[in-house]
Write an enzyme that holds these catalytic residues in place. Structure first.
Site, short mmCIF file in Angstrom:
data_model
loop_
_atom_site.label_atom_id
_atom_site.label_comp_id
_atom_site.label_asym_id
_atom_site.label_seq_id
_atom_site.Cartn_x
_atom_site.Cartn_y
_atom_site.Cartn_z
N LYS A 280 0.85 -1.21 0.00
CA LYS A 280 0.00 0.00 0.00
C LYS A 280 0.88 1.25 0.00
O LYS A 280 0.60 2.21 -0.71
CB LYS A 280 -0.93 -0.01 1.21
CG LYS A 280 -2.02 -1.07 1.06
CD LYS A 280 -2.96 -1.11 2.24
CE LYS A 280 -4.07 -2.12 1.97
NZ LYS A 280 -3.68 -3.51 2.15
N GLN B 121 -5.50 -1.56 9.12
CA GLN B 121 -5.52 -2.91 8.51
C GLN B 121 -6.18 -3.92 9.43
O GLN B 121 -5.94 -3.94 10.63
CB GLN B 121 -4.07 -3.34 8.23
CG GLN B 121 -3.97 -4.76 7.75
CD GLN B 121 -3.42 -4.88 6.33
OE1 GLN B 121 -3.38 -3.92 5.57
NE2 GLN B 121 -2.99 -6.05 5.98
N ASP C 3 -11.32 3.79 3.61
CA ASP C 3 -11.59 2.35 3.52
C ASP C 3 -13.08 2.04 3.70
O ASP C 3 -13.48 0.89 3.64
CB ASP C 3 -10.78 1.67 4.63
CG ASP C 3 -10.52 0.21 4.37
OD1 ASP C 3 -10.51 -0.18 3.20
OD2 ASP C 3 -10.35 -0.53 5.35
N1 GUN Z 1 -6.99 -6.32 5.13
C1 GUN Z 1 -7.10 -6.93 3.92
N2 GUN Z 1 -7.86 -6.20 3.09
C2 GUN Z 1 -8.26 -5.10 3.77
C3 GUN Z 1 -9.06 -3.98 3.43
O1 GUN Z 1 -9.59 -3.83 2.34
N3 GUN Z 1 -9.24 -3.07 4.43
C4 GUN Z 1 -8.67 -3.22 5.66
N4 GUN Z 1 -8.90 -2.26 6.59
N5 GUN Z 1 -7.91 -4.24 5.99
C5 GUN Z 1 -7.70 -5.18 5.05
#
Ligand code: GUN
Length: 305
Positions: A53, A97, A120
């Site tokens: 990311k 995450q 998100d």
């Molecule tokens: N962990 C794996 N995919 C995601 C996501 O799309 N958002 C978040 N917050 N954690 C993740």
């Protein structure tokens, strides 16, 4: 039947190019879009997803703040970090995450996010807005699936779509998006999950099957109708842990043999008209979509969001 491979990278490259232009325009206004992330895991796969990311942001000139917490820290430490990021005027987007350690209650984490910075779509207000058809942010993975379907001209309006997985970050928002009167949308959507009595009977009815369950090779060719389009969101690194496909190299090309999706690729390819590889399908688009949301948040700086 020749089966089309739905590759994510060309789609992601287009998104990155457009995002990069917007980053330059923001730069002319003296704004550097900035994402703050919080990782509370020592799992190598989680760390790798987080690194990807940050690299995706870096690629297009989006700055990042990288908070890593020991999983043994109390919830209040995580809450404080989130609040600090949310009140920092230089931070446009905040991403926490998951999965989080077991002692951390997810609802309290969601509530602490500032909805205007919740790139998100984790906060209940933002998920509610999405369900109402007025999204503030479309979460990255559902946005990536929609973009993939559009880019490859997959017919969605009037189609039967089966989504395997009901998570708040993928299954639920994606089902709502594909139901709505938009493009891609107007599908008849069925959401399946671990308690679905006969998964195969549902997936066999579907024109489009999207899997986001984190169960390695749960869906095989015998569970698909001939000519189905298969979109596999998961990149499972070990039998027990399902992770979203953020991978950058391809098992069906250059090699990471320990990554498998929710779909048993070879048998599914025999039946499908089109299928995503894992990795290399949805993952690269997801990364680009997250960065796009950060840029959108930065463009709204000083407005009502
Ligand atoms: N962990 C794996 N995919 C995601 C996501 O799309 N958002 C978040 N917050 N954690 C993740």
């Amino acid at each position: 039947m020749s089966t089309e491979l739905l590759l994510g990278e060309p789609v992601a490259a287009d998104i990155r190019e457009a995002v990069s232009d917007r980053v330059h325009e923001l730069g002319d206004r003296g704004i550097i879009p900035t994402l703050g992330t919080v990782l509370m895991s020592e799992e190598p796969a989680d760390k790798r997803f987080m690194d990807l990311k940050h690299a995706a942001c870096d690629d297009v000139g989006v700055a990042t703040r990288d908070i890593r917490l020991d999983p043994s820290e109390p919830s209040r430490r995580l809450h404080r970090e989130i609040e600090d990021l949310c009140t920092d005027s230089e931070i446009d987007g905040v991403f926490v995450q998951v999965p989080l350690p077991n002692h951390v209650a997810l609802p309290a984490v969601r509530q602490r996010l500032e909805p205007e910075k919740d790139v998100d779509c984790f906060h209940p207000e933002n998920l509610g807005r999405l369900v109402a058809g007025e999204p503030r942010f479309v979460p990255a993975t559902p946005a990536a699936v929609c973009r993939l379907l559009s880019s490859y001209d997959v017919p969605v309006a009037g189609a039967d779509v089966a989504i395997v997985g009901r998570s708040g970050i993928i299954g639920k928002p994606l089902a709502n998006l594909l139901l709505q009167d938009r493009t891609p949308g107007n599908a008849t959507v069925t959401v399946c999950h671990s308690k679905t009595a006969d998964l195969a009977s549902v997936t066999r009815q579907a024109d489009v099957v999207v899997t986001a369950s984190g169960a390695p090779e749960l869906v095989d060719g015998s569970m698909l109708s001939s000519g189905a389009v298969v979109v596999d969101v998961s990149a499972n690194r070990e039998p027990e842990t399902g992770k979203t496909d953020d991978g950058s190299s391809s098992r069906h090309g250059s090699g990471t043999a320990n990554v498998v999706g929710d779909v048993e690729f070879e048998s599914a390819r025999e039946k499908a008209s089109a299928i995503t590889p894992v990795p290399g399908g949805v993952g690269p688009i997801t990364l680009a979509m997250l960065v796009k949301n950060v840029v959108r948040a930065a463009e709204r700086r000083g407005t009502d969001g």
